[in-house]
Design an enzyme around this catalytic site. Structure first.
Site, short mmCIF file in Angstrom:
data_model
loop_
_atom_site.label_atom_id
_atom_site.label_comp_id
_atom_site.label_asym_id
_atom_site.label_seq_id
_atom_site.Cartn_x
_atom_site.Cartn_y
_atom_site.Cartn_z
CG HIS A 170 -1.68 -1.24 1.44
ND1 HIS A 170 -2.91 -1.52 0.91
CD2 HIS A 170 -1.33 -2.36 2.15
CE1 HIS A 170 -3.31 -2.73 1.28
NE2 HIS A 170 -2.35 -3.27 2.02
CB SER A 291 14.39 22.24 -15.32
OG SER A 291 13.70 23.46 -15.44
CE LYS A 297 12.59 19.56 -11.28
NZ LYS A 297 11.25 19.35 -11.79
CD GLU A 304 9.25 12.36 -15.50
OE1 GLU A 304 8.35 13.02 -15.00
OE2 GLU A 304 10.31 12.85 -15.93
#
Ligand code: ARG
Length: 476
Positions: A170, A291, A297, A304
């Site tokens: 979970h 980025s 970043k 992804e």
């Protein structure tokens, strides 16, 4: 005027007549484009040539054409192959599809002899043959690509037998694990994927050629001979089934969807692990991106994208299932739609597997300190106290309740189980002694999970040995 147009189309097509004399008018050019598959089925060129060569040899062997004619046709088809390699085999929308394009060029090269190739076959059994040959090649490549991915995982697993990682259910901390155990779970999944592709391959590898349009042919052909030349294991027993079956396409899409779902699940984990909240892993510069705006970043674009691309493969599976569900026997033009779906699935799987392999090989650095502090600062050893009490004779359900109460009071005080003194533990249950503290150590927690398939280091080591041996010959 109309006849002139028709003539021109026939000239462009290169056949004396593309269609039979039944047709009097040329196609509306918009419809011609709509109907054509040459824009994408040119991908099948090699397979179409292989299939046609086998067919020509068979016609020669059966005496439908002479041996000399068969060998001239074969040479003509090989010339087309070289022209394609040199980039001089030009096709256009007027060819409609790869099958007509090859036939048109063959006739241009050989004259009337080229017109004999299509004896005893139809584009319906031809396209089915081409697709199966194409998919068979892809499946074989996937097996090697999936193995590379497994090897990448195995290599990381070998480096991290004793690195601990929180295990979750979970997405809540559950019990600590050997990181190798976690990674080997993916090796298992990918093995199932390989086995599944092997199973699908068996059904891909049945030859429909010779079913002709739908009913077989009166030409005395030898279907088993072409099937053998092309490396098929068997031939379809029913000509209708042969030209209407696309189960193998659906199965290929389904097997590919499961691979993508596995890659996507690992991607999701890597994305979480790379976040500052988890910080279990650092992305190396080789596989991470920056980025355009925020200089601090480092983004996990690879996982992804893989997670994102999974949707298109699932979508193609749905498209294929829907495509076939209402089709009467036998061939229907709807089948032309299978190609872009299958080509895109194969491409997506290939690029995703390649990128994920590189990500695992050189894109990730696990952070053992951070991982250790994660497994040391929670209650993921609570089950071990309960198991300890069970060994002291306390029934499990009672032990479970006792430990639940202890956890509750620790949470209230903001301490962990190991922070309780021996006196406090003996208040919990008189059978508890100093030995419990050792059992609370995350390493010990992991080491104790000795059941078969469990995360104990000894068990995982066995699994590492098993996989190392299995891949051994290729690794060294
Ligand atoms: N381009 C067609 C396809 O991809 C080839 C078969 C065409 N057959 C036919 N009877 N129109 O399915």
């Amino acid at each position: 005027m109309q006849t002139a147009l028709l003539e021109e189309r026939h000239l462009r097509v290169g056949l004396s007549k593309a269609w039979s004399d039944r047709f009097e008018q040329g196609l509306n050019p918009v419809i011609e484009r709509f109907n054509a598959s040459i824009g994408f089925d040119i991908n099948l060129l090699q397979e179409d040539l292989d299939g046609s060569i086998a067919h020509a040899r068979m016609l020669g062997k059966c005496g439908v054409i002479t041996a000399e004619e068969a060998s001239q046709i074969e040479s003509g088809l090989e010339i087309i192959r070289s022209e394609a390699a040199e980039g001089t085999f030009k096709v256009s929308v007027a060819d409609e599809d790869v099958h007509f394009a090859v036939e048109r060029r063959l006739i241009a090269l050989l004259g009337p002899l080229g017109k004999k190739l299509h004896t005893g076959r139809s584009r319906n059994d031809q396209v089915g043959t081409d697709m199966r040959l194409w998919l068979r090649r892809r499946v074989d490549k996937f097996d090697a690509e999936l193995e590379r991915f497994q090897l990448a995982l195995l290599q990381q697993a070998e480096a991290h037998l004793f690195t601990l990682i929180p295990g979750y259910t979970h997405l809540q901390r559950a019990q600590p694990l050997s990181l190798a155990h976690h990674l080997l779970a993916y090796v298992e999944m990918i093995q199932r994927d390989r086995d599944r592709f092997l199973d699908v391959r068996a059904r891909i590898n049945i030859c429909p050629l010779g079913a002709a349009a739908l009913a077989g042919t009166s030409v005395p052909i030898d279907r088993r001979y072409t099937a053998k030349i092309l490396g098929f294991d068997d031939i379809y027993s029913n000509s209708l089934d042969a030209v209407s079956d696309r189960d193998f396409a659906v199965e290929f899409a389904a097997a590919s969807s499961l691979v993508m779902s596995h890659l996507s699940r690992l991607s999701e984990e890597v994305i979480l692990w790379a976040s500052e909240e988890f910080a279990f892993v650092r992305l190396t510069d080789r596989c991470a991106t920056g980025s355009s705006l925020m200089p601090q970043k480092k983004n996990p674009d690879v996982p992804e994208l893989v997670r994102g691309k999974t949707g298109r493969v699932f979508g193609h599976l749905q498209a294929l299932l829907t495509m076939i569900k209402g089709l009467p026997l036998a061939y229907n033009k709807d089948f032309q739609e299978d190609k872009e779906a299958l080509f895109d699935i194969a491409h997506t799987l290939h690029v995703s597997l390649e990128a994920m392999s590189i990500l695992i090989e050189e894109g990730l650095e696990f952070c053992p300190d951070r991982l250790f502090s994660a497994v040391s600062s929670d209650f993921s050893n609570a089950t071990d106290v309960a198991d300890y009490l069970v060994r002291k004779g306390v029934p499990f359900r009672e032990a479970y309740q006792i430990v639940g109460r202890v956890v509750k009071s620790c949470l209230k005080e903001g301490i962990l189980l190991r922070d309780l003194s021996i006196d406090q533990w003996q208040d919990v249950h008189p059978s508890i002694d100093e030995e419990l503290f050792e059992r609370l150590e995350p390493k010990q927690v992991v080491a104790s999970r000795m059941s078969e398939g469990g995360t104990a280091f000894e068990r995982v080591e066995e699994q590492l040995r098993y996989w190392r041996k299995r891949f051994g010959s290729r690794k060294e």
